[in-house]
Design an enzyme around this catalytic site. Structure first.
Site, PDB file in Angstrom:
ATOM      1  N   TYR A 151       0.807  -1.226   0.000  1.00 10.46           N
ATOM      2  CA  TYR A 151       0.000   0.000   0.000  1.00 10.46           C
ATOM      3  C   TYR A 151       0.839   1.275   0.000  1.00 10.46           C
ATOM      4  O   TYR A 151       0.280   2.372  -0.054  1.00 10.46           O
ATOM      5  CB  TYR A 151      -0.950   0.013   1.205  1.00 10.46           C
ATOM      6  CG  TYR A 151      -1.985  -1.080   1.144  1.00 10.46           C
ATOM      7  CD1 TYR A 151      -3.050  -1.015   0.243  1.00 10.46           C
ATOM      8  CD2 TYR A 151      -1.896  -2.202   1.964  1.00 10.46           C
ATOM      9  CE1 TYR A 151      -3.998  -2.023   0.173  1.00 10.46           C
ATOM     10  CE2 TYR A 151      -2.837  -3.215   1.900  1.00 10.46           C
ATOM     11  CZ  TYR A 151      -3.885  -3.117   0.999  1.00 10.46           C
ATOM     12  OH  TYR A 151      -4.818  -4.123   0.932  1.00 10.46           O
ATOM     13  N   HIS A 203      -4.614   6.273  -1.023  1.00  7.47           N
ATOM     14  CA  HIS A 203      -5.297   6.182   0.275  1.00  7.47           C
ATOM     15  C   HIS A 203      -4.338   6.385   1.443  1.00  7.47           C
ATOM     16  O   HIS A 203      -4.775   6.559   2.579  1.00  7.47           O
ATOM     17  CB  HIS A 203      -5.955   4.800   0.389  1.00  7.47           C
ATOM     18  CG  HIS A 203      -7.367   4.811   0.899  1.00  7.47           C
ATOM     19  ND1 HIS A 203      -8.122   5.957   1.038  1.00  7.47           N
ATOM     20  CD2 HIS A 203      -8.171   3.789   1.306  1.00  7.47           C
ATOM     21  CE1 HIS A 203      -9.325   5.640   1.497  1.00  7.47           C
ATOM     22  NE2 HIS A 203      -9.378   4.336   1.684  1.00  7.47           N
ATOM     23  N   ASN A 240     -10.606   0.866   7.125  1.00  6.82           N
ATOM     24  CA  ASN A 240     -12.018   0.831   7.525  1.00  6.82           C
ATOM     25  C   ASN A 240     -12.229   0.609   9.017  1.00  6.82           C
ATOM     26  O   ASN A 240     -13.340   0.762   9.511  1.00  6.82           O
ATOM     27  CB  ASN A 240     -12.763  -0.253   6.737  1.00  6.82           C
ATOM     28  CG  ASN A 240     -12.796   0.040   5.253  1.00  6.82           C
ATOM     29  OD1 ASN A 240     -12.254   1.040   4.784  1.00  6.82           O
ATOM     30  ND2 ASN A 240     -13.427  -0.831   4.499  1.00  6.82           N
ATOM     31  N   ASP A 293      -6.559  11.284   3.030  1.00  5.59           N
ATOM     32  CA  ASP A 293      -6.719  11.567   1.610  1.00  5.59           C
ATOM     33  C   ASP A 293      -8.116  12.129   1.363  1.00  5.59           C
ATOM     34  O   ASP A 293      -9.064  11.754   2.038  1.00  5.59           O
ATOM     35  CB  ASP A 293      -6.494  10.295   0.794  1.00  5.59           C
ATOM     36  CG  ASP A 293      -7.425   9.160   1.227  1.00  5.59           C
ATOM     37  OD1 ASP A 293      -7.374   8.770   2.411  1.00  5.59           O
ATOM     38  OD2 ASP A 293      -8.217   8.679   0.400  1.00  5.59           O
ATOM     39  N   ASN A 346     -14.239   5.878   4.525  1.00  4.24           N
ATOM     40  CA  ASN A 346     -14.516   4.833   5.513  1.00  4.24           C
ATOM     41  C   ASN A 346     -13.657   4.946   6.773  1.00  4.24           C
ATOM     42  O   ASN A 346     -14.089   4.541   7.852  1.00  4.24           O
ATOM     43  CB  ASN A 346     -14.369   3.452   4.888  1.00  4.24           C
ATOM     44  CG  ASN A 346     -15.508   3.158   3.926  1.00  4.24           C
ATOM     45  OD1 ASN A 346     -16.629   3.620   4.121  1.00  4.24           O
ATOM     46  ND2 ASN A 346     -15.218   2.417   2.872  1.00  4.24           N
TER      47      ASN A 346
END
Length: 196
Positions: free
Chosen positions: A18, A23, A71, A96, A117
């Site tokens: 990631y 994100h 989340n 973000d 989220n």
């Protein structure tokens, strides 16, 4: 607004896959802040997070990167704030923001989650209190709602990354003003910045 910040959280997803995805803009902000102050992240299993303590402008500030995946960010943030009795108004969440173009950043107090989220879970875990501060780091919008989930998890294009880095640098320059409670000046200076 004269609130003084005691707790800064950067949002993102853990794991090398990631890194540099859109994100993870919040992670990038707090990572840069920690590097700037020669701090060190430590794994804090109690809060499922990496945490760091910094002194900025004479004030002790707690920093966090939740390791719960985006989340479930609120699990870490809510537990930490509750244990250390940090009022919601003294929390700054860096995240973000689809509705802002890359190269732009905005401070904001309160408001909804806007479909984010991570923010949604934080609001829920703070007892539906939305009055925390946000640093909204622009990543732009893919154009269609159905494309958002893939878009935020993709690597940002090189020019987007450069623009984001410049916006983060500007936000870091204004952060001491914000931390001291001079939000009007911090907002004015940050909001007039646009990465070329």
């Amino acid at each position: 607004m004269k609130d003084v910040i005691r707790f800064i959280v950067g949002l993102g997803n853990p794991g090398p896959q990631y890194d540099q995805t859109r994100h993870n803009a919040g992670f990038e902000f707090v990572n840069q802040l920690v590097r700037q102050h020669a701090g060190t992240w430590k794994n804090d299993s109690k809060y499922q997070a990496e945490t760091c303590q910094l002194t900025i402008g004479g004030e002790k500030i707690a920093l966090m990167k939740p390791m719960t995946f985006m989340n479930r960010s609120g699990q870490s943030v809510g537990a930490y704030a509750q244990f250390f009795k940090i009022p919601v108004e003294q929390i700054l969440i860096a995240h973000d923001e689809l509705d802002i173009a890359p190269g732009n950043a905005r401070f904001k107090k309160g408001g909804g989650h806007g479909g984010h989220n991570g923010l949604r879970d934080i609001i829920a875990c703070l007892g539906n209190n939305r009055e925390f501060y946000r640093l909204r780091l622009g990543i732009g919008h893919p154009g269609a709602a159905r494309d958002v989930a893939n878009y935020v998890l993709q690597l940002a294009r090189v020019e987007e990354r450069i623009s984001l880095e410049r916006a983060i640098d500007c936000a870091l320059e204004q952060l001491p003003l914000a931390l001291s409670g001079d939000w009007a000046k911090a907002m004015n200076q940050l909001h007039s910045f646009k990465a070329e």
